[in-house]
Design a protein around this motif. Structure first.
Motif, PDB file in Angstrom:
ATOM      1  N   ALA A  92      39.862  42.660  36.027  1.00 27.11           N
ATOM      2  CA  ALA A  92      39.085  42.167  34.892  1.00 27.11           C
ATOM      3  C   ALA A  92      38.702  40.707  35.064  1.00 27.11           C
ATOM      4  CB  ALA A  92      39.872  42.357  33.598  1.00 27.11           C
ATOM      5  N   GLU A  93      39.577  39.918  35.672  1.00 25.92           N
ATOM      6  CA  GLU A  93      39.355  38.485  35.780  1.00 25.92           C
ATOM      7  C   GLU A  93      39.122  38.070  37.230  1.00 25.92           C
ATOM      8  OE1 GLU A  93      39.070  36.711  33.112  1.00 25.92           O
ATOM      9  OE2 GLU A  93      39.701  38.330  31.763  1.00 25.92           O
ATOM     10  N   ILE A  94      38.260  37.089  37.418  1.00 32.60           N
ATOM     11  CA  ILE A  94      38.023  36.533  38.753  1.00 32.60           C
ATOM     12  C   ILE A  94      39.290  35.810  39.208  1.00 32.60           C
ATOM     13  CG2 ILE A  94      36.610  34.941  40.109  1.00 32.60           C
ATOM     14  CD1 ILE A  94      34.470  35.267  37.824  1.00 32.60           C
ATOM     15  N   GLY A  95      39.789  36.179  40.392  1.00 39.77           N
ATOM     16  CA  GLY A  95      40.962  35.504  40.934  1.00 39.77           C
ATOM     17  C   GLY A  95      42.264  35.853  40.240  1.00 39.77           C
ATOM     18  N   GLN A  96      42.313  37.004  39.574  1.00 38.84           N
ATOM     19  CA  GLN A  96      43.520  37.329  38.820  1.00 38.84           C
ATOM     20  C   GLN A  96      44.727  37.577  39.727  1.00 38.84           C
ATOM     21  OE1 GLN A  96      42.263  40.908  36.653  1.00 38.84           O
ATOM     22  NE2 GLN A  96      43.535  42.169  38.000  1.00 38.84           N
ATOM     23  N   ASP A  97      44.491  37.801  41.009  1.00 39.69           N
ATOM     24  CA  ASP A  97      45.589  38.065  41.933  1.00 39.69           C
ATOM     25  C   ASP A  97      45.849  36.882  42.872  1.00 39.69           C
ATOM     26  OD1 ASP A  97      46.127  40.949  41.235  1.00 39.69           O
ATOM     27  OD2 ASP A  97      44.002  41.079  41.771  1.00 39.69           O
ATOM     28  N   ASN A  98      45.346  35.704  42.508  1.00 42.60           N
ATOM     29  CA  ASN A  98      45.560  34.525  43.352  1.00 42.60           C
ATOM     30  C   ASN A  98      47.037  34.258  43.599  1.00 42.60           C
ATOM     31  OD1 ASN A  98      42.856  34.078  43.570  1.00 42.60           O
ATOM     32  ND2 ASN A  98      42.784  32.225  42.320  1.00 42.60           N
ATOM     33  N   ALA A  99      47.844  34.317  42.537  1.00 37.90           N
ATOM     34  CA  ALA A  99      49.258  33.986  42.682  1.00 37.90           C
ATOM     35  C   ALA A  99      49.951  34.940  43.640  1.00 37.90           C
ATOM     36  CB  ALA A  99      49.935  34.006  41.313  1.00 37.90           C
ATOM     37  N   GLU A 100      49.645  36.238  43.516  1.00 35.37           N
ATOM     38  CA  GLU A 100      50.279  37.230  44.393  1.00 35.37           C
ATOM     39  C   GLU A 100      49.842  37.063  45.848  1.00 35.37           C
ATOM     40  OE1 GLU A 100      50.020  41.990  45.441  1.00 35.37           O
ATOM     41  OE2 GLU A 100      49.257  41.282  43.506  1.00 35.37           O
ATOM     42  N   ILE A 101      48.533  36.998  46.059  1.00 32.61           N
ATOM     43  CA  ILE A 101      48.027  36.973  47.437  1.00 32.61           C
ATOM     44  C   ILE A 101      48.248  35.607  48.080  1.00 32.61           C
ATOM     45  CG2 ILE A 101      46.016  37.308  48.889  1.00 32.61           C
ATOM     46  CD1 ILE A 101      47.091  39.850  47.518  1.00 32.61           C
TER      47      ILE A 101
END
Length: 397
Positions: A367-376
């Motif tokens: 849903a959000e741009i960059g929502q997985d930044n922390a994980e990746i």
């Protein structure tokens, strides 16, 4: 026991592309079980987030399913370094920028293969990575025109038409996916990755049957023919009392059954229609005879008769008919996906079906741009909180 993870479980894909061709290639790989990390421009995202028709923009929910979203500004050195670090730990990288763009950003195949010799780089573009037109901008419609598709689609008395979908982009993406799978197999032998060069116009050209040799050998140029294929009869859409119905009965035995179905068994031995060539020669007359019968019946009545006589035929479906059809339901051709933005969304499932390692939809579109930044960036690349904050403040993510 079926492997619910899919055939490509354990394969990591970095998707750099935007709009249709690159993302659809990523969708196909993700549906088959690959981990797809989509790199989007910070604050802007993929334009597909806002594409679609009707009140709600839903195309994103289909093309971005089974993907994780990270943000990186590839026009900045910090963003380029992030992509290089992602590529170093990936199996496949997808891009569909204008040829030369990756090289300009310091992300060309020479650089990426120096970091990761096993990397498979899928490059989708209008005209391919080489040749005199390679640096031209190219969209799906241009590839459809150059590949021969547009010229033969539509009615003969009208300008060339188009399909209601972006078929050129989807074909190029599909061939890009096919090339990636072949390259994965080749890597098992060689240990090396390679570049998959999928051009829009060549993907279209690949499905144009014998169009070129027909001209090269006999001088024949295929023309627009509306709802028929010249010489293939009967195979057309026929009017009924309450709609249209598609019937295909051009093979001899099938045609004989069709003649019985419409109450005119003698047509099967009529010299005008006795074989494939004769039926093609008298195509217009034969279509009128069939429509004289279908026009006296409803679609449901025609369908029941065609099924009884085992004649290939079918209703021309729209979305409502698909949602109501028991065959779609039985095969789970459509599946409900719970999405963050729209709740339950019904969309096409993963195809084709594999018996042992089936594909599927494991997660909705981000849903959000960059929502997985922390994980990746945190777990995979090892960035700490301070580094993530610095990159965000700099506009790199």
């Amino acid at each position: 026991m079926n492997d619910k993870q899919g055939a490509l479980a354990g394969i990591r894909v970095i998707e750099l592309g935007q709009l249709i061709a690159g993302p659809f290639c990523g969708q196909l790989l993700g549906d088959m079980g690959a981990e797809v990390i989509k790199v989007e421009p910070p604050n802007q995202g993929d334009p597909m987030r806002e594409w679609g028709r009707g009140e709600h923009k839903l195309w994103w929910e289909v093309v971005a399913r089974n993907k994780k979203s990270v943000s990186a500004n590839m026009r900045m050195p910090e963003g380029q370094e992030i992509v290089r670090r992602l590529a170093a730990q990936a199996d496949i990288l997808i891009e569909n920028f204008k040829p030369g763009t990756l090289e300009k950003w310091g992300l060309g195949p020479d650089v990426l293969h120096a970091l990761n010799p096993r990397l498979i780089i899928v490059r989708v573009s209008g005209y391919g990575q080489s040749g005199p037109y390679s640096d031209r901008a190219g969209f799906g419609g241009i590839g459809e025109a150059m590949g021969g598709w547009r010229y033969v689609v539509g009615d003969p008395d009208r300008p060339p038409s188009r399909m209601g979908i972006s078929i050129g982009d989807s074909l190029a993406a599909t061939y890009g996916c096919m090339g990636a799978l072949a390259a994965l197999h080749a890597r098992e032998r060689t240990g090396r990755g390679q570049v998959v060069d999928s051009a829009l116009y060549e993907a279209v050209l690949q499905v144009m049957e014998s169009l070129v040799p027909e001209y090269q050998v006999s001088g024949y140029i295929r023309e627009r023919s509306g709802s028929i294929l010249p010489g293939i009869a009967p195979s057309n859409v026929y009017k009924c009392k309450d709609g249209d119905y598609l019937i295909g009965g051009n093979q001899d035995a099938v045609f004989a059954r069709l003649c019985k179905a419409i109450g005119q068994p003698e047509l099967a031995t009529d010299e005008r229609f006795v074989d494939h060539v004769s039926r093609g020669r008298n195509q217009t007359e034969l279509d009128q005879l069939i429509e004289d019968w279908t026009s006296q019946h409803t679609v449901a009545e025609v369908e029941a008769t065609m099924i009884e006589y085992s004649v290939p035929s079918g209703v021309i479906y729209r979305a409502p008919e698909m949602l109501a059809d028991p065959h779609f339901a039985a095969r789970e051709a459509l599946i409900d996906v719970e999405t963050p933005r729209w709740g339950k969304v019904t969309m096409q499932n993963s195809f084709p079906k594999l018996s042992e390692t089936p594909g599927g939809i494991r997660s909705p579109a981000p849903a959000e741009i960059g929502q997985d930044n922390a994980e990746i960036y945190g777990d995979l690349l090892g960035f700490d909180a301070a580094e993530l904050s610095r990159l965000e403040a700099a506009g790199a993510i």
